[in-house]
Design an enzyme around this catalytic site. Structure first.
Site, PDB file in Angstrom:
ATOM      1  N   TYR A 120       0.825  -1.210   0.000  1.00  0.00           N
ATOM      2  CA  TYR A 120       0.000   0.000   0.000  1.00  0.00           C
ATOM      3  C   TYR A 120       0.863   1.265   0.000  1.00  0.00           C
ATOM      4  O   TYR A 120       0.902   2.012  -0.962  1.00  0.00           O
ATOM      5  CB  TYR A 120      -0.922   0.015   1.232  1.00  0.00           C
ATOM      6  CG  TYR A 120      -2.196  -0.790   1.117  1.00  0.00           C
ATOM      7  CD1 TYR A 120      -2.424  -1.670   0.069  1.00  0.00           C
ATOM      8  CD2 TYR A 120      -3.179  -0.696   2.093  1.00  0.00           C
ATOM      9  CE1 TYR A 120      -3.595  -2.413  -0.016  1.00  0.00           C
ATOM     10  CE2 TYR A 120      -4.365  -1.431   2.022  1.00  0.00           C
ATOM     11  CZ  TYR A 120      -4.565  -2.279   0.965  1.00  0.00           C
ATOM     12  OH  TYR A 120      -5.723  -3.009   0.893  1.00  0.00           O
ATOM     13  N   SER A 153       5.761  -4.704   5.604  1.00  0.00           N
ATOM     14  CA  SER A 153       6.143  -5.660   6.645  1.00  0.00           C
ATOM     15  C   SER A 153       6.394  -7.042   6.049  1.00  0.00           C
ATOM     16  O   SER A 153       5.571  -7.564   5.293  1.00  0.00           O
ATOM     17  CB  SER A 153       5.040  -5.763   7.698  1.00  0.00           C
ATOM     18  OG  SER A 153       4.821  -4.515   8.322  1.00  0.00           O
ATOM     19  N   GLU A 236      -8.708  -5.802   9.211  1.00  0.00           N
ATOM     20  CA  GLU A 236      -7.545  -5.753  10.094  1.00  0.00           C
ATOM     21  C   GLU A 236      -7.943  -5.706  11.565  1.00  0.00           C
ATOM     22  O   GLU A 236      -7.154  -6.040  12.437  1.00  0.00           O
ATOM     23  CB  GLU A 236      -6.702  -4.515   9.751  1.00  0.00           C
ATOM     24  CG  GLU A 236      -5.292  -4.546  10.261  1.00  0.00           C
ATOM     25  CD  GLU A 236      -4.440  -3.452   9.635  1.00  0.00           C
ATOM     26  OE1 GLU A 236      -3.210  -3.555   9.720  1.00  0.00           O
ATOM     27  OE2 GLU A 236      -5.000  -2.510   9.054  1.00  0.00           O
ATOM     28  N   SER A 340      -2.453   6.109  10.320  1.00  0.00           N
ATOM     29  CA  SER A 340      -1.918   7.001  11.348  1.00  0.00           C
ATOM     30  C   SER A 340      -3.034   7.557  12.231  1.00  0.00           C
ATOM     31  O   SER A 340      -4.215   7.557  11.868  1.00  0.00           O
ATOM     32  CB  SER A 340      -1.157   8.160  10.698  1.00  0.00           C
ATOM     33  OG  SER A 340      -2.065   9.034  10.048  1.00  0.00           O
ATOM     34  N   GLU A 342      -3.697  10.574  12.837  1.00  0.00           N
ATOM     35  CA  GLU A 342      -4.356  11.691  12.151  1.00  0.00           C
ATOM     36  C   GLU A 342      -5.467  11.191  11.237  1.00  0.00           C
ATOM     37  O   GLU A 342      -6.589  11.730  11.229  1.00  0.00           O
ATOM     38  CB  GLU A 342      -3.325  12.481  11.340  1.00  0.00           C
ATOM     39  CG  GLU A 342      -3.933  13.659  10.575  1.00  0.00           C
ATOM     40  CD  GLU A 342      -2.900  14.368   9.716  1.00  0.00           C
ATOM     41  OE1 GLU A 342      -3.266  15.368   9.071  1.00  0.00           O
ATOM     42  OE2 GLU A 342      -1.739  13.915   9.678  1.00  0.00           O
TER      43      GLU A 342
END
Length: 357
Positions: A120, A153, A236, A340, A342
């Site tokens: 992503y 990851s 997720e 995040s 934000e």
């Protein structure tokens, strides 16, 4: 449900022995390098015994999933090696994949014969995912891909990557994106590990220079990538989070056993119970923006725990490399990866509270 809990507990006790006993507590965020090959053998052992993909439709009830993840964490069993394949791509393919895609990919996710990572984020498109610029074009029945992904990851351990990329020239933002399934082990793909504050390298850069995948390896229709990608992110947040929370509780207990109690420790204990209650309340719902509340909550809580651990344990926590230093350092990333803080606040404001943009 108690009989199922007993079954899980007894199975873990009987199987976490021998070489697998040495894996207890190994792996997890910031520690994916620990005993990777041994953990892969353990995860495949779980698969042969029917203990993988419990959250897929028709497998186990939500209540059984909760029990399994809690008992797994209580047993200090090693972290699984393919959360991305089992927890993200598998449910996405079940919801949006073609029959051929399900037949091709799902069995090998279940048995751990193929490992997956997520493509992503990019250097210019992290939290603002709609700004991705990795491109793919159709040529002679294949997608040809050029671009770069970052913070990927476990790409260095993976066989496949699902890639959000731009397939309509001139498109902007959420439009013209597609969700491609791409084999990693091919010419035209380079994986470069990124050294982190912790000294480990579980994140990677992935470079695509004429990499290819078959035309049929697009999930959904070309141009529907944003919808598919958002659905993947929704998966997720689920029952596995309860297992993480058991791990959080164990960390908090360890800090409380060594540090003088104060208001911050009491608050951390209370917040952990609130976190569990919120997770249980939302289980079984379709993935939605409410999941952002949980992500924002647990990431901030775990980061504060890292700070609290160093503060409470004093200078001794800095004498040698130890788990508290790793917790403090790696938990900084948790408020960024997976969306995040934000961005989570933006989602909550607009899609949960209905506030104007």
């Amino acid at each position: 449900m108690e009989s199922f809990r007993r079954e899980v507990r007894e199975w873990l006790s009987a199987n976490l022995v021998g070489e697998f006993a040495e894996l207890r507590g190994k792996g997890g965020p910031g520690r994916e390098h620990e005993a990777f090959e041994g953990r892969l053998r353990w995860h495949r052992h779980l698969a042969r015994s029917g203990w993988t993909c419990l959250g897929w439709p028709g497998e186990r009830s939500v209540e059984e999933q909760v029990v399994f993840h809690e008992e797994y964490a209580e047993a200090d069993a090693p972290a699984k090696v393919d959360i991305v394949g089992e927890g993200l791509l598998g449910p996405t393919l079940i919801a949006f994949g073609t029959p051929e895609q399900k037949e091709r990919f799902l069995p090998k996710i279940r048995t751990l014969d193929e490992l997956w990572c997520q493509g992503y984020s990019e250097p210019g498109a992290g939290s603002d995912l709609a700004s991705v610029q990795t491109k793919a074009r159709l040529e002679d029945g294949r997608w040809v891909i050029d671009g770069q992904k970052i913070w990927t990851s476990n790409a260095h351990y993976s066989d496949w990557i699902f890639v959000l990329c731009r397939t309509e020239p001139g498109s902007r933002r959420h439009h013209g994106l597609s969700y491609l399934l791409v084999p990693l082990r091919q010419p035209g793909i380079e994986v470069r590990p990124i050294r982190q504050l912790t000294g480990t390298s579980e994140f990677n850069e992935v470079f695509f220079d004429g990499a290819v995948t078959a035309e049929e390896n697009v999930v959904g229709k070309p141009g529907e990538g944003w919808k598919i990608a958002m659905a993947t992110l929704g998966f997720e947040r689920g029952t596995a989070m309860l297992g993480h929370q058991v791990g959080f509780r164990r960390q908090l207990d360890a800090v409380m056993a060594r540090a003088p109690h104060d208001e911050r420790l009491t608050r951390a204990w209370l917040e952990l119970h609130v976190m569990r209650s919120h997770t249980l309340r939302t289980l079984g719902d379709e993935p939605g923006p409410e999941a952002s509340v949980l992500k924002l909550f647990w990431a901030g809580w775990h980061r504060r725990l890292g700070e609290l651990a160093l503060d409470s344990l004093g200078p001794a926590s800095m004498a040698d490399e130890n788990q508290w230093q790793r917790l403090f350092l790696f938990s900084r990333a948790e408020t960024i990866y997976g969306g995040s803080d934000e961005i989570q606040r933006e989602i909550i404001a607009h899609r949960v509270l209905g506030l104007p943009r």
